[in-house]
Write a protein that holds these residues in place. Structure first.
Motif, short mmCIF file in Angstrom:
data_model
loop_
_atom_site.label_atom_id
_atom_site.label_comp_id
_atom_site.label_asym_id
_atom_site.label_seq_id
_atom_site.Cartn_x
_atom_site.Cartn_y
_atom_site.Cartn_z
N THR A 21 -0.37 30.27 3.70
CA THR A 21 0.11 28.99 4.22
C THR A 21 -0.98 28.28 5.02
N SER A 22 -1.66 29.04 5.88
CA SER A 22 -2.73 28.45 6.67
C SER A 22 -3.88 28.00 5.78
N ALA A 74 -7.97 13.53 19.07
CA ALA A 74 -8.69 14.74 19.47
C ALA A 74 -7.73 15.90 19.67
N ALA A 75 -6.57 15.60 20.29
CA ALA A 75 -5.57 16.64 20.50
C ALA A 75 -5.02 17.16 19.18
N VAL A 76 -4.82 16.26 18.22
CA VAL A 76 -4.33 16.68 16.90
C VAL A 76 -5.33 17.58 16.21
N LEU A 77 -6.61 17.18 16.21
CA LEU A 77 -7.64 17.97 15.53
C LEU A 77 -7.82 19.34 16.18
N ILE A 81 -6.92 23.24 14.36
CA ILE A 81 -7.76 24.43 14.21
C ILE A 81 -7.20 25.61 14.99
N ILE A 82 -6.57 25.36 16.14
CA ILE A 82 -5.95 26.45 16.90
C ILE A 82 -4.81 27.08 16.11
N VAL A 83 -3.99 26.24 15.50
CA VAL A 83 -2.86 26.76 14.72
C VAL A 83 -3.35 27.52 13.49
N TRP A 84 -4.36 26.98 12.81
CA TRP A 84 -4.89 27.68 11.64
C TRP A 84 -5.43 29.07 12.01
N VAL A 143 -13.79 27.23 10.99
CA VAL A 143 -14.52 26.51 12.03
C VAL A 143 -15.58 25.59 11.42
N THR A 144 -16.29 26.09 10.40
CA THR A 144 -17.33 25.28 9.74
C THR A 144 -16.75 24.04 9.09
#
Length: 411
Positions: A21-22, A74-77, A81-84, A143-144
């Motif tokens: 899913t991620s 910025a908060a969305v982006l 990545i934190i959720v992924w 991250v990349t």
């Protein structure tokens, strides 16, 4: 308590589904060059939007809200990545569980560091080493990709804002369709109408709308990127261009650049409808021909009065032009209003309601008769002042003005 091995394998299968899913969300969001419906990405965007709605719920001043909302993307982006990564962490920990000897705690302890490095001294056996190495690759790649994703977003943002900034001098800040027509005809008081430049402007905005449609539906966070100035907005700018084209076709069909104006209208309403659909709004593919618009006939008359102040050549009466204007605006009003409300765009004239009720802000009009740089008195105000259109103005927005507009017929 010892968990049976069969239950661990069931948990490992659930972990695999979490990882997939991620991964699907990452691929659809930052790699696939087309809109991909990912419930995970959509939920992250909704949660972040809800948080900022709550944070600005009691902020009445629009400029203050704009400063707060500027950090929403910025908060969305960052949330994405934190959720992924968090889902990878949980998923790979569950996948490791059947192969570790320390229970679920040992699985989480092993999977965490593995997301940031390839190879682990704690791995025992081929299966465990394979899972840890794949986890490490997923962490590094995620991250990349997110880092490489940002230049793409800012490149599209800069292309969008260039045309918006150019329009601000023509149509006022906040932009307004009738103001665009009036200023273009008045041509800064030069005595020579520059209406002949509108075909090129409509052609440019036809291409601009196509570019924004492609980029903003593919990379949805772009929709919430705000302009550098509080009273400037891509939604309001496009709405002003479409209104000007619709007004021109309705009021002066012989003088209007029919083909460029119609193509601009079609590209613009497709832009609004596509982005609104990507944001989850229910927008019909074809508007109801019997439906109405929110602009009143009295507001339409006010717009015409503004144009008459600069002796704009009107070939039809307001009564004759009104049905055509309504017909044009039906195509894009609903989706434009939905987007403007969702992102809390500047409440310009004819741009619909907002979550926090606020009177529409007319385009700022600088005072006339200011001294020119050569020392002589010169009126650089785009339109004679008559009844001055006061309103909020951004620092540096001194080349702005006030007016209203909209349009007609089927596209």
């Amino acid at each position: 308590m010892v968990v049976p091995l069969a239950a661990r394998y069931v948990a490992a299968l659930a972990g695999l589904l979490i990882v997939l899913t991620s991964a699907r969300s990452i691929i659809g969001t930052v790699i696939v060059p087309r809109p991909v419906d990912s419930w995970l990405t959509r939920q992250v965007d909704r949660l972040a939007s809800a948080a900022f709605r709550l944070a600005t719920a009691w902020v009445k001043d629009f400029r203050t809200r704009d400063r707060i909302l500027a950090s929403q993307v910025a908060a969305v982006l960052l949330s994405q990545i934190i959720v992924w990564l968090l889902m990878f962490f949980v998923g790979y920990s569950l996948m490791l569980w059947p192969f570790t000897h320390g229970g679920i705690t040992g699985a989480f302890t092993t999977a965490g560091p593995a997301l940031w490095e390839i190879g682990s001294e704690n791995a025992r056996g081929a299966a465990e080493r394979t899972i840890l190495d794949i986890a490490a690759l997923c962490g590094i790649i995620t991250v990349t990709l997110q880092i490489s994703y940002l230049p793409t977003l800012y490149s599209a943002f800069n292309r969008r804002e260039t045309e918006v900034a150019l329009l601000n001098a023509r149509a006022g800040v906040p932009s307004w369709g009738p103001e665009l027509l009036a200023r273009t005809h008045y041509a800064l008081g030069s005595g020579v109408s520059s209406i002949s430049t509108l075909p090129q402007l409509y052609a440019d905005w036809e291409r601009w709308a196509a570019d924004v449609t492609e980029s903003h539906t593919t990379y949805l966070p772009l929709v919430r990127f705000r302009s550098q100035k509080a009273l400037s907005s891509w939604v309001i700018s496009l709405l002003a261009v479409l209104d000007s084209a619709a007004l021109f076709l309705a009021l002066s069909p012989e003088q209007a650049p029919t083909v460029p104006a119609r193509l601009c209208l079609r590209s613009g309403f497709l832009c609004f409808n596509s982005i609104a659909a990507a944001m989850g709004f229910d927008v019909p593919e074809e508007p109801d021909p019997d439906g109405g618009i929110t602009i009143t006939y009295e507001e339409f008359l006010d717009a015409i009065a503004r144009m008459e102040k600069v002796n704009f050549n009107l070939e039809r009466t307001a009564e004759e032009a009104w049905p055509d204007f309504v017909g044009w605006r039906l195509n894009y009003e609903r989706s434009a209003y939905a987007i403007a409300e969702a992102i809390d765009a500047v409440p310009g004239l004819w741009s619909g309601p907002r979550r926090i009720p606020q009177a529409p802000i007319p385009p700022f009009r600088p005072p006339s008769g200011r001294t020119s740089t050569s020392g002589g008195a010169g009126d650089i105000s785009p339109i004679p002042d008559g009844d001055s259109a006061s309103g909020d103005s951004d620092p540096g927005d001194s080349d702005s003005d006030s007016s209203t507009s909209d349009s007609s017929a089927s596209i």
